[in-house]
Design an enzyme around this catalytic site. Structure first.
Site, PDB file in Angstrom:
ATOM      1  N   PRO A  38       0.825  -1.217   0.000  1.00 30.91           N
ATOM      2  CA  PRO A  38       0.000   0.000   0.000  1.00 30.91           C
ATOM      3  C   PRO A  38       0.858   1.267   0.000  1.00 30.91           C
ATOM      4  O   PRO A  38       0.336   2.358  -0.205  1.00 30.91           O
ATOM      5  CB  PRO A  38      -0.786  -0.102   1.314  1.00 30.91           C
ATOM      6  N   GLU A  58       2.005  -7.781   8.498  1.00 36.41           N
ATOM      7  CA  GLU A  58       2.228  -6.336   8.609  1.00 36.41           C
ATOM      8  C   GLU A  58       3.124  -5.826   7.490  1.00 36.41           C
ATOM      9  O   GLU A  58       3.336  -4.632   7.362  1.00 36.41           O
ATOM     10  CB  GLU A  58       2.845  -5.988   9.960  1.00 36.41           C
ATOM     11  N   ARG A 103      -2.366  -7.913 -21.355  1.00 35.03           N
ATOM     12  CA  ARG A 103      -3.254  -7.531 -22.458  1.00 35.03           C
ATOM     13  C   ARG A 103      -2.649  -6.494 -23.401  1.00 35.03           C
ATOM     14  O   ARG A 103      -3.178  -6.261 -24.487  1.00 35.03           O
ATOM     15  CB  ARG A 103      -4.639  -7.103 -21.953  1.00 35.03           C
ATOM     16  N   ASP A 130      -9.152   1.743 -25.976  1.00 34.40           N
ATOM     17  CA  ASP A 130      -9.435   1.612 -24.553  1.00 34.40           C
ATOM     18  C   ASP A 130      -9.622   2.948 -23.894  1.00 34.40           C
ATOM     19  O   ASP A 130      -9.017   3.925 -24.268  1.00 34.40           O
ATOM     20  CB  ASP A 130      -8.204   1.051 -23.816  1.00 34.40           C
TER      21      ASP A 130
HETATM   22  C1  4G4 Z   1       2.988  -5.163   2.212  1.00 29.75           C
HETATM   23  C2  4G4 Z   1       2.803  -4.519   3.403  1.00 29.75           C
HETATM   24  C3  4G4 Z   1      -0.883  -4.152  -1.742  1.00 29.75           C
HETATM   25  C4  4G4 Z   1       1.954  -5.880   1.635  1.00 29.75           C
HETATM   26  C5  4G4 Z   1       1.612  -4.651   4.066  1.00 29.75           C
HETATM   27  C6  4G4 Z   1      -0.703  -5.113  -0.747  1.00 29.75           C
HETATM   28  C7  4G4 Z   1      -2.801  -3.334  -0.572  1.00 29.75           C
HETATM   29  C8  4G4 Z   1      -1.922  -3.259  -1.651  1.00 29.75           C
HETATM   30  C9  4G4 Z   1       0.739  -6.026   2.289  1.00 29.75           C
HETATM   31  C10 4G4 Z   1       0.565  -5.391   3.525  1.00 29.75           C
HETATM   32  C11 4G4 Z   1      -1.601  -5.135   0.323  1.00 29.75           C
HETATM   33  C12 4G4 Z   1      -2.124  -2.213  -2.712  1.00 29.75           C
HETATM   34  C13 4G4 Z   1      -1.091  -6.718   4.743  1.00 29.75           C
HETATM   35  C14 4G4 Z   1      -1.289  -4.270   4.651  1.00 29.75           C
HETATM   36  C15 4G4 Z   1      -0.355  -6.817   1.647  1.00 29.75           C
HETATM   37  N1  4G4 Z   1      -2.637  -4.250   0.360  1.00 29.75           N
HETATM   38  N2  4G4 Z   1      -2.926  -1.179  -2.428  1.00 29.75           N
HETATM   39  N3  4G4 Z   1      -1.519  -6.017   1.359  1.00 29.75           N
HETATM   40  N4  4G4 Z   1      -0.629  -5.474   4.231  1.00 29.75           N
HETATM   41  O1  4G4 Z   1      -1.560  -2.311  -3.760  1.00 29.75           O
END
Ligand code: 4G4
Length: 222
Positions: free
Chosen positions: A88, A115, A152, A167
């Site tokens: 994220p 985490e 794609r 697209d």
């Molecule tokens: C790395 C760190 C990607 C990966 C924490 C992965 C959302 C996205 C993760 C986590 C993800 C995105 C468990 C919070 C795996 N969540 N928005 N989760 N978490 O691309």
């Protein structure tokens, strides 16, 4: 193009990449998806991939030795392979990045859980991508999004019928409205211009609708 996905849940990724257009792309030899189980690089009898965080707190963290061990082994065969962490906190994914990634010869997608990753892992990756501002339980769905969107664009993956030439986003605009039979449904008619055969008029109508829709719904794109 070759895409390797490193995950604790290989079946989750295979489920998305073994159907429909991605399946056909692999049969045609345009795309090769390899799914690797991170546990194969795990430590000890239990093949442990994670541990508790220094400093305390809830949750578990992926170990640097395990993840970097896997990355090094996977990258060994092709030094040009680009390693991408799905988190994220990454750079926001968009069609520009899809295009950029589709030019690469190999991608290694690393899926996190719990985490997240030990911070030191970031010194061994080329990119960190987020598919949007929300949190998932793991990176697998994000990896599937990348495989699908990149595949794609590879030449020969889409047939003429599915072409990505017009697209949404290829021109930085949202798509114009589409219609098919019936000509009228509960009083709602297909726009007159589309039923006449004037291609120039149709193109003009579509461009205008694209622009109006983009301005109304996604002014941020213009
Ligand atoms: C790395 C760190 C990607 C990966 C924490 C992965 C959302 C996205 C993760 C986590 C993800 C995105 C468990 C919070 C795996 N969540 N928005 N989760 N978490 O691309």
């Amino acid at each position: 193009m070759k895409i390797t996905v490193l995950t604790l849940f290989p079946e989750m990724v295979k489920c998305f990449t073994s159907e429909s257009i991605l399946k056909r792309a692999q049969e045609k030899g345009i795309l090769e998806v390899r799914v690797k189980n991170l546990s194969d690089w795990g430590r000890g009898k239990w093949k442990k991939v994670d541990d508790t965080p220094y400093g305390g707190g809830a949750g578990m963290v992926f170990r640097v030795d395990v993840v970097v061990g896997a990355i090094k082994e996977l990258k060994h065969k092709n030094k040009k392979a680009k390693v991408i962490l799905l988190t994220p906190q990454g750079e926001k994914y968009d069609q520009k990045r899809v295009q950029m990634l589709s030019q690469e010869e190999e991608l290694i997608l690393v899926c996190g859980h719990y985490e997240g990753f030990d911070e030191r892992i970031r010194d061994y990756v080329d990119m960190e991508i987020s598919i949007g501002d929300y949190v998932l339980t793991g990176g697998e769905i994000a990896a599937a999004v990348i495989v699908d969107s990149v595949a794609r664009l590879l030449p020969g993956v889409l047939g003429k019928e599915e072409s990505h030439q017009d697209d949404s986003f290829s021109e930085g605009l949202l798509e114009y409205p589409h219609y098919t039979r019936p000509e009228e449904y509960e009083g709602k008619k297909v726009p007159e211009v589309l039923r006449g055969g004037n291609h120039k008029e149709i193109a003009k109508w579509r461009k205008e609708k694209s622009e109006v829709r983009t301005n109304e719904r996604r002014p941020d794109l213009t």
